[in-house]
Design a protein around this motif. Structure first.
Motif, PDB file in Angstrom:
ATOM      1  N   LEU A 113       0.834  -1.209   0.000  1.00 18.21           N
ATOM      2  CA  LEU A 113       0.000   0.000   0.000  1.00 18.21           C
ATOM      3  C   LEU A 113       0.869   1.259   0.000  1.00 18.21           C
ATOM      4  CD1 LEU A 113      -2.899  -0.901   2.467  1.00 18.21           C
ATOM      5  CD2 LEU A 113      -3.020  -0.639  -0.017  1.00 18.21           C
ATOM      6  N   SER A 114       1.982   1.213   0.718  1.00 19.03           N
ATOM      7  CA  SER A 114       2.884   2.365   0.741  1.00 19.03           C
ATOM      8  C   SER A 114       3.457   2.637  -0.638  1.00 19.03           C
ATOM      9  CB  SER A 114       4.020   2.123   1.740  1.00 19.03           C
ATOM     10  OG  SER A 114       3.504   2.063   3.052  1.00 19.03           O
ATOM     11  N   ARG A 115       3.703   1.564  -1.391  1.00 22.00           N
ATOM     12  CA  ARG A 115       4.190   1.758  -2.756  1.00 22.00           C
ATOM     13  C   ARG A 115       3.106   2.385  -3.643  1.00 22.00           C
ATOM     14  NH1 ARG A 115       7.501  -3.857  -4.091  1.00 22.00           N
ATOM     15  NH2 ARG A 115       9.314  -3.420  -2.749  1.00 22.00           N
ATOM     16  N   PHE A 116       1.882   1.851  -3.498  1.00 22.71           N
ATOM     17  CA  PHE A 116       0.783   2.423  -4.291  1.00 22.71           C
ATOM     18  C   PHE A 116       0.606   3.906  -3.973  1.00 22.71           C
ATOM     19  CE2 PHE A 116      -1.419  -1.985  -4.262  1.00 22.71           C
ATOM     20  CZ  PHE A 116      -0.631  -2.398  -5.317  1.00 22.71           C
ATOM     21  N   PHE A 117       0.647   4.242  -2.670  1.00 17.59           N
ATOM     22  CA  PHE A 117       0.338   5.600  -2.223  1.00 17.59           C
ATOM     23  C   PHE A 117       1.609   6.420  -1.963  1.00 17.59           C
ATOM     24  CE2 PHE A 117      -3.466   3.243  -1.340  1.00 17.59           C
ATOM     25  CZ  PHE A 117      -4.522   4.133  -1.440  1.00 17.59           C
ATOM     26  N   SER A 118       2.723   6.018  -2.542  1.00 16.84           N
ATOM     27  CA  SER A 118       3.994   6.662  -2.218  1.00 16.84           C
ATOM     28  C   SER A 118       4.005   8.145  -2.548  1.00 16.84           C
ATOM     29  CB  SER A 118       5.147   5.954  -2.939  1.00 16.84           C
ATOM     30  OG  SER A 118       4.985   6.039  -4.340  1.00 16.84           O
ATOM     31  N   TYR A 119       3.161   8.557  -3.525  1.00 13.46           N
ATOM     32  CA  TYR A 119       3.126   9.980  -3.867  1.00 13.46           C
ATOM     33  C   TYR A 119       2.679  10.808  -2.662  1.00 13.46           C
ATOM     34  CZ  TYR A 119       2.503  14.212  -6.604  1.00 13.46           C
ATOM     35  OH  TYR A 119       2.606  15.487  -7.083  1.00 13.46           O
ATOM     36  N   LEU A 120       1.821  10.238  -1.838  1.00 16.08           N
ATOM     37  CA  LEU A 120       1.358  10.948  -0.638  1.00 16.08           C
ATOM     38  C   LEU A 120       2.529  11.208   0.318  1.00 16.08           C
ATOM     39  CD1 LEU A 120      -1.943   9.027   0.199  1.00 16.08           C
ATOM     40  CD2 LEU A 120      -1.733  11.223  -0.937  1.00 16.08           C
ATOM     41  N   ASN A 121       3.388  10.203   0.460  1.00 16.57           N
ATOM     42  CA  ASN A 121       4.550  10.347   1.359  1.00 16.57           C
ATOM     43  C   ASN A 121       5.473  11.459   0.903  1.00 16.57           C
ATOM     44  OD1 ASN A 121       4.421   8.687   3.597  1.00 16.57           O
ATOM     45  ND2 ASN A 121       5.186   6.886   2.525  1.00 16.57           N
ATOM     46  N   ARG A 122       5.658  11.575  -0.398  1.00 14.69           N
ATOM     47  CA  ARG A 122       6.641  12.506  -0.928  1.00 14.69           C
ATOM     48  C   ARG A 122       6.208  13.962  -0.819  1.00 14.69           C
ATOM     49  NH1 ARG A 122       6.945   9.386  -6.146  1.00 14.69           N
ATOM     50  NH2 ARG A 122       7.134  11.432  -7.124  1.00 14.69           N
ATOM     51  N   PHE A 123       4.902  14.207  -0.910  1.00 13.21           N
ATOM     52  CA  PHE A 123       4.461  15.612  -0.949  1.00 13.21           C
ATOM     53  C   PHE A 123       3.438  15.947   0.127  1.00 13.21           C
ATOM     54  CE2 PHE A 123       5.858  14.561  -5.258  1.00 13.21           C
ATOM     55  CZ  PHE A 123       6.822  15.534  -5.442  1.00 13.21           C
ATOM     56  N   PHE A 124       2.295  15.325   0.038  1.00 15.64           N
ATOM     57  CA  PHE A 124       1.181  15.704   0.906  1.00 15.64           C
ATOM     58  C   PHE A 124       1.536  15.553   2.390  1.00 15.64           C
ATOM     59  CE2 PHE A 124      -2.591  14.288   3.314  1.00 15.64           C
ATOM     60  CZ  PHE A 124      -3.343  15.450   3.249  1.00 15.64           C
ATOM     61  N   ILE A 125       2.113  14.384   2.767  1.00 17.42           N
ATOM     62  CA  ILE A 125       2.392  14.112   4.184  1.00 17.42           C
ATOM     63  C   ILE A 125       3.470  15.043   4.717  1.00 17.42           C
ATOM     64  CG2 ILE A 125       3.389  12.372   5.734  1.00 17.42           C
ATOM     65  CD1 ILE A 125       1.870  10.273   4.116  1.00 17.42           C
ATOM     66  N   LYS A 126       4.536  15.281   3.929  1.00 19.48           N
ATOM     67  CA  LYS A 126       5.601  16.170   4.370  1.00 19.48           C
ATOM     68  C   LYS A 126       5.098  17.592   4.529  1.00 19.48           C
ATOM     69  CE  LYS A 126       9.657  13.727   2.577  1.00 19.48           C
ATOM     70  NZ  LYS A 126      10.818  13.805   1.664  1.00 19.48           N
ATOM     71  N   SER A 132       3.602   9.286   8.609  1.00 15.98           N
ATOM     72  CA  SER A 132       3.848   8.604   7.340  1.00 15.98           C
ATOM     73  C   SER A 132       2.902   7.425   7.185  1.00 15.98           C
ATOM     74  CB  SER A 132       5.292   8.118   7.290  1.00 15.98           C
ATOM     75  OG  SER A 132       5.483   7.082   8.239  1.00 15.98           O
ATOM     76  N   LEU A 133       2.872   6.903   5.975  1.00 15.80           N
ATOM     77  CA  LEU A 133       1.989   5.771   5.705  1.00 15.80           C
ATOM     78  C   LEU A 133       2.364   4.561   6.562  1.00 15.80           C
ATOM     79  CD1 LEU A 133       1.778   6.041   1.806  1.00 15.80           C
ATOM     80  CD2 LEU A 133       0.163   6.911   3.508  1.00 15.80           C
ATOM     81  N   ASP A 134       3.695   4.306   6.721  1.00 14.87           N
ATOM     82  CA  ASP A 134       4.132   3.182   7.556  1.00 14.87           C
ATOM     83  C   ASP A 134       3.706   3.374   9.004  1.00 14.87           C
ATOM     84  OD1 ASP A 134       5.270   1.819   5.485  1.00 14.87           O
ATOM     85  OD2 ASP A 134       7.298   2.613   5.804  1.00 14.87           O
ATOM     86  N   GLU A 135       3.826   4.628   9.478  1.00 18.21           N
ATOM     87  CA  GLU A 135       3.420   4.913  10.854  1.00 18.21           C
ATOM     88  C   GLU A 135       1.939   4.661  11.055  1.00 18.21           C
ATOM     89  OE1 GLU A 135       4.625   8.816  12.008  1.00 18.21           O
ATOM     90  OE2 GLU A 135       6.700   8.492  11.457  1.00 18.21           O
TER      91      GLU A 135
END
Length: 745
Positions: A113-126, A132-135
């Motif tokens: 799921l983190s791979r699918f949603f990785s774009y969220l980690n790179r921009f939106f979450i930061k 983070s998604l893992d958290e």
């Protein structure tokens, strides 16, 4: 003409999620083991691209926040609908196996799921400082699954550990995986592992070994108990290696040690049948090594063992002292026969005791400081007692003398003698009165050297080297000077013989041997105005004329008491060679000119004092060999006695030695040592005060005791020497503080 760029059609959330949901559903089926082909690159890129496109849309079509929320909902929904139901009715090992599977699946799901949603980690979450998604994934599992099952899981793990301690086979790999969940759930911190598992596990461990130890202590001997403890510690370390976290190792081992060793340490060490004393007494090397290894890890363990060891060695040494005292307290008639042998026996037994204990200290106790100190203090306690009326320093000197002189009672090889001397010198390290040893040793060494009683000069130099290494050059300087004097004396004697050959008129006609000694090296001997017979006077004159040819810087002082003579005595029935002292020879030579001499005539002709005359006449007419006859015929000498040559004397031997009555020189040696000690203490006190200038009473005494190495001073002696130095104006008391001393330059 500019072209207008086509604006892509907005992706509604419901449309986009439909594509994403297909991928999520497929992933769930794969995790549950349902028939489903693996993800292809096209499928993965399709989902990733759809999420990317949905996130880059401008407002009001931006669905990034909804996707972030939906990510958490997907995980929560899977946990609620699948994971929790699968764990609900399971217990013990089955629960653990299922939890391991679910945790593994959860990590896989989180990863994909983190791979699918990785774009969220790179921009939106930061940008929004969100977890983070893992958290989010770990938090969901922790809050929903871990917190729900941790109690049952902990109990199941501890139960399996107890089963293994009881001898059952368990799945260690399963336990390792479960314990990793406690560690990993903390995402880098050990709080969950410690609070939710380790604390309870350590309590259960303490309870388990408390029960075991309370049973072992009743039925096992100390050595067998230690074997069980050693095995338990080995197994617990093995558990840490195979499935517990490494941080639990020290705590676990400490808990076990406390329950099986600390709680029962006194009971174990002081066990009358198999405790520490018994192991030492029976020389159980393996058990002692094991005891040291185990008790070195607990607080105060080695200290207690070292005290027991010290007490044991002290008792054994004190028994030897008492044994020697008991022998010495026998009848007076037996003393000369037994006590001399007992001196040798006592020192030999002390050496054997030391030899027996050194391997224990070096090997079993790994040369630990506490045990070296315990052995030293134990030997100091009994070696500084009076043994059979003598100091140990004197007995040790007599023992060495017996080894080093010709015709000693014991015969040894060169290598054995070296070892014996080494051991004897080691014993000296435990004796406080080293100055007393030196003075007694000088007396014995002088007799060996002057009367040619030394078995081997190499042995003499060997023991001096050992003494020098242990106590310093100042300790042996005089003794080394004595040995050197004998070498030089032999050269001088050879030169004297050559001189007589070259000057025949000077030759006295008597074979004369002279040993020239350095006054400062040798023990002090009394000189007197002894009147030599004419025959001896010629010898003295010959050497006196020769010696200035060797040196002009020395003055000769003749010590007649150390001389020996070989005299040919012609009796009616036989001729016998008599080996006598110079004084005895002088007495006998008087009877060449007179048949009868009174006591007073002998004393006046020889110019000797009463004590010397009595001893000489006793040796010649009252002891074993009656060379002279005495009137009246009783075994005592008085000033009214008259003496005559016993011409009818006979003996089976053609050559006899006539000894003088034994004189106890111990009192004189003790007086010399006591006198020297006053000078040594004075010098030490002045040296301290000269460097410190001002010092209080207690500090001065403490420093004086610390600096005096050759003997242990009596505090009363130090105080008397301080008073004497004050009277002689080397020191003064402070006018305001009488406890304070000042140095007077």
């Amino acid at each position: 003409m500019k072209r207008k760029r086509a604006v892509p059609k907005p992706i509604l959330f419901s449309e986009g999620w439909e594509v994403i949901e297909q991928g999520v559903t497929k992933m769930k089926r794969i995790l549950e083991g349902l028939p489903e082909p693996p993800f292809t690159c096209e499928e993965y890129m399709k989902i990733y691209t759809r999420i990317h496109d949905m996130c880059i849309q401008r407002s009001p079509h931006d669905t990034t926040e909804k996707l972030y929320t939906k990510y958490k909902e997907v995980i929560m929904e899977y946990i609620t609908s699948v994971v929790l139901p699968s764990l609900k009715d399971k217990h013990d090992e089955f629960l653990l196996r299922e939890l391991v599977i679910r945790w593994s699946n959860h990590k896989v799901m989180s990863k994909w799921l983190s791979r699918f949603f990785s774009y969220l980690n790179r921009f939106f979450i930061k940008r929004n400082s969100l977890p983070s998604l893992d958290e989010v994934a770990f938090t969901c599992f922790r809050d929903q699954v871990y917190k729900e099952t941790k109690g049952k899981v902990k109990d199941a793990v501890i139960s399996l550990i107890d089963q293994e301690r009881g001898g059952e086979q368990i799945d260690r790999g399963l336990l390792k995986n479960v314990i990793e969940i406690f560690v990993e759930i903390g995402t880098g911190k050990m709080d969950y592992y410690k609070n939710d598992f380790e604390e309870e596990m350590l309590k259960e461990t303490a309870s388990y070994y408390s029960r075991k130890a309370s049973n072992w202590i009743l039925i096992e001997s100390f050595p067998d108990y230690m074997l069980k403890v050693e095995e338990c510690l080995r197994k617990e370390k093995d558990r840490v290696v195979h499935y517990l976290h490494a941080t639990s190792g020290p705590k676990l081992i400490e808990q076990v040690r406390h329950e099986v060793l600390c709680v029962y340490s006194s009971q174990l060490l002081e066990n009358e049948k198999s405790g520490c004393c018994v192991l030492i007494q029976e020389h159980k090397v393996d058990d002692l090594s094991r005891m040291y290894k185990l008790f070195s890890k607990i607080d105060d363990g080695l200290c207690r063992i070292s005290q027991i060891y010290k007490k044991h060695v002290t008792v054994e040494g004190t028994i030897l002292v008492k044994k020697a005292d008991d022998v010495a307290s026998n009848k007076e008639a037996e003393k000369r026969v037994v006590v001399g042998l007992q001196e040798q026996t006592f020192v030999r037994e002390v050496i054997e005791l030391h030899d027996k204990n050194m391997p224990l200290v070096n090997d079993c106790f790994q040369n630990h400081t506490l045990f070296r100190k315990a052995l030293k203090e134990a030997f100091e306690i009994f070696l500084n007692k009076t043994v059979a009326g003598s100091s140990t320093a004197e007995l040790l000197v007599n023992y060495c003398d017996n080894i080093l002189k010709k015709g000693g009672s014991e015969k040894h090889s060169d290598e054995a003698i070296e070892q014996i001397l080494e051991k004897a010198v080691n014993l000296l390290g435990y004796i406080y009165d080293k100055d007393l040893f030196v003075e007694f040793y000088r007396k014995k060494l002088a007799r060996r050297l002057l009367f040619d009683k030394s078995a081997n000069e190499d042995y003499e130099r060997s023991i001096l080297t050992k003494l020098k290494q242990q106590n310093g050059a100042h300790f042996t300087s005089k003794l080394e000077g004595m040995v050197t004097d004998m070498t030089l004396a032999r050269e001088t004697q050879a030169d004297f013989k050559e001189y007589l050959q070259c000057n025949p008129r000077t030759n006295p006609g008597i074979d004369l041997s002279v040993t020239v000694l350095t006054t400062g090296f040798w023990p002090s001997y009394r000189s007197s105005d002894f009147h030599l017979p004419f025959e001896m006077t010629k010898c003295i004159q010959a050497f006196t004329e020769f010696y200035p040819t060797k040196t002009n810087s020395r003055k000769l002082t003749w010590i007649y008491s150390l001389g020996t003579c070989n005299i040919t005595a012609k009796f009616e029935l036989q001729t016998i060679e008599l080996i006598v002292t110079t004084y005895q020879a002088a007495v006998l030579l008087l009877f060449n000119d007179s048949n009868r001499l009174s006591y007073s005539e002998i004393m006046s002709q020889l110019n000797l004092v009463d004590d010397d005359v009595v001893r000489l006449l006793q040796s010649l007419c009252c002891l074993k060999y009656k060379i002279l006859n005495k009137e009246p015929n009783i075994n005592s000498i008085s000033s009214d006695d008259v003496f005559a040559f016993n011409s009818k004397f006979t003996n089976k031997m053609r050559r006899i030695k006539i000894p003088l009555p034994i004189v106890d020189e111990k009192k004189k040696i003790l007086e010399v040592v006591d006198k020297d000690r006053k000078y040594v203490v004075d010098a030490c006190l002045i040296r301290i005060m000269k460097s410190r200038k001002v010092l209080n009473h207690q500090q001065l005494i403490t420093e004086c005791v610390e600096q005096l190495k050759v003997f242990k001073p009596d505090l009363k002696l130090i105080k008397k020497r301080i008073e004497d130095l004050i009277n002689r104006e080397y020191l003064e008391r402070d006018s305001e503080n009488l406890n304070l001393y000042r140095y007077l330059a």
